[in-house]
Design an enzyme around this catalytic site. Structure first.
Site, mmCIF file in Angstrom:
data_model
loop_
_atom_site.group_PDB
_atom_site.id
_atom_site.type_symbol
_atom_site.label_atom_id
_atom_site.label_comp_id
_atom_site.label_asym_id
_atom_site.label_seq_id
_atom_site.Cartn_x
_atom_site.Cartn_y
_atom_site.Cartn_z
ATOM 1 N N LYS A 114 0.822 -1.222 0.000
ATOM 2 C CA LYS A 114 0.000 0.000 0.000
ATOM 3 C C LYS A 114 0.847 1.258 0.000
ATOM 4 O O LYS A 114 0.477 2.260 -0.607
ATOM 5 C CB LYS A 114 -0.966 0.005 1.186
ATOM 6 C CG LYS A 114 -2.099 -0.978 1.015
ATOM 7 C CD LYS A 114 -3.275 -0.649 1.902
ATOM 8 C CE LYS A 114 -4.467 -1.528 1.547
ATOM 9 N NZ LYS A 114 -5.539 -1.468 2.509
ATOM 10 N N LYS A 198 -4.922 -9.028 -7.012
ATOM 11 C CA LYS A 198 -6.124 -9.139 -6.176
ATOM 12 C C LYS A 198 -7.215 -8.162 -6.634
ATOM 13 O O LYS A 198 -6.897 -7.032 -7.004
ATOM 14 C CB LYS A 198 -5.690 -8.804 -4.737
ATOM 15 C CG LYS A 198 -6.703 -9.119 -3.680
ATOM 16 C CD LYS A 198 -6.174 -8.764 -2.299
ATOM 17 C CE LYS A 198 -6.236 -7.278 -2.045
ATOM 18 N NZ LYS A 198 -6.003 -6.880 -0.663
ATOM 19 N N LYS A 201 -10.582 -2.487 -4.042
ATOM 20 C CA LYS A 201 -11.350 -1.235 -4.110
ATOM 21 C C LYS A 201 -10.520 -0.127 -4.709
ATOM 22 O O LYS A 201 -11.047 0.819 -5.275
ATOM 23 C CB LYS A 201 -11.704 -0.757 -2.693
ATOM 24 C CG LYS A 201 -12.519 -1.673 -1.881
ATOM 25 C CD LYS A 201 -12.546 -1.150 -0.433
ATOM 26 C CE LYS A 201 -13.110 -2.204 0.493
ATOM 27 N NZ LYS A 201 -12.970 -1.892 1.896
#
Ligand code: TYM
Length: 334
Positions: A114, A198, A201
């Site tokens: 992230k 993956k 969102k």
């Protein structure tokens, strides 16, 4: 043994098929079992580890509750609440940040993904995020935590924190060491545009995921555009390896139909993607259309959603504030 279930979902918008198949579907199943005590949390404190628009955040908190209820979680039988209302989460998170070791957090792969290349600009909250997650779980003496595969490492950290605290303060069993509940098959749903990534969102392309608010036409169009490979579908599991898109789409089909992957492989052996996609669209629309309609309906009833959160808050706060008081006593605060 009665199970105490705790899990959380971030209210960051775009809840998608991965969230549903990896987590929410399981929340519903567990919540229907009379022997379980289930607590489902909208983890809004986690959401602010990256920048959020305040108005949109409020809306997304309600939309997450609406998604829980529309998917089949009964707010009368299960506790649904938002994390920021219960002060004990933030208090325990501070205490746990003095229990957890830097080395443990440095191993967290999700932070590395992230934060990306520019680690220096990531918020401190993004780094210490799994500590807050440990507070969520341990405050409620949760025995089982249903999550998708991507949360496995964070759960291990929660277990480490529980064990270290119990040892350091010589309080065996003060914190229960929680067990992860991760589905054996398809605990990680992949992107529709790239079967090696993956479904997420935060992926820029909306075509990469099926959102739980997508209508029938959007589902049809996204599946038709979903990436495939040029071969017909394989006759057995072995030949599915190295075909990530085929594996993901067949996995989604099998999860929705509640059958094993090899049953899905048998059903479509030798068929073209276009035939298979027709069937996949059918099961997706069957499952998701009622949910997206119900989310829309619930979103127009703010009072009902607020009432669910207020009731949930009272019940959650009652449990968590008692636990944090005991925790502070053990540490020596008075
Ligand atoms: P979050 O909000 O990213 O995701 C919510 C749940 O959805 C699962 N999930 C997936 N499962 C399969 N395939 C995918 N592509 C996929 N994407 C997401 C996640 O594994 C998760 O179960 N840190 C957590 C929230 C959290 C939490 C907790 C969970 C905070 N405190 C305490 C359990 C217990 C998160 O960010 O999930």
């Amino acid at each position: 043994m009665n199970k105490k279930i705790f899990s959380g979902v971030q209210p960051t918008g775009n809840l998608h098929l991965g969230n549903y198949l990896g987590a929410i579907q399981n929340f519903v199943k567990l919540g229907k079992d009379q022997n379980n005590e289930c607590i489902y949390c909208v983890v809004d404190l986690h959401a602010i580890t990256v920048k959020q628009d305040p108005k949109l955040l409020t809306e997304n908190i309600r939309e997450t509750v609406a998604t829980f209820v529309a998917s089949g979680i009964d707010p009368k039988k299960n506790i649904i609440f938002n994390q920021s209302k219960v002060a004990a989460h933030a208090e325990a998170a501070w205490i746990f940040s003095c229990v957890a070791r830097m080395g443990w957090l440095n191993r967290m792969t999700q932070f590395k993904e992230k934060a990306g290349k520019d680690k220096e600009k990531a918020s401190v909250g993004l780094y210490s995020y799994p500590i807050l997650m440990a507070a969520d779980i341990l405050l409620y003496d949760a025995t089982h935590v249903p999550v998708g595969d991507d949360q496995k490492q964070h759960l291990e950290l929660s277990r480490d924190i529980a064990q270290k605290f119990n040892n350091d303060f010589n309080k065996e069993n003060f914190f229960k060491v929680p067990e992860p509940l991760i589905q054996k098959e398809f605990s990680r749903i992949m992107s529709l545009r790239d079967g090696t990534k993956k479904m997420s969102k935060s992926e820029i392309s909306d075509l990469s995921r099926i959102n739980l608010t997508d209508n029938k036409d959007m589902i049809i169009s996204k599946i038709k555009k979903a990436k495939t490979d040029p071969l017909p579908l394989p006759p057995n599991l072995d030949e599915l390896e190295n075909r990530p898109e085929a594996k993901n789409l067949l996995g989604i089909y099998s999860s929705l139909k509640n059958i094993n992957l090899d049953q899905a492989v048998n059903e479509f052996s030798g068929k073209n993607f276009s035939d298979f996609k027709e069937k996949l669209i059918e099961v997706l629309v069957d499952k998701l259309e009622p949910i997206s309609k119900e989310i829309n309906k619930l979103m127009s009833d703010k009072n009902y959603l607020n009432e669910i959160l207020n009731n949930g808050y009272e019940k959650a706060d009652n449990i968590a504030s008692k636990k944090v008081t005991k925790l502070k006593e053990i540490i020596g605060f008075y």
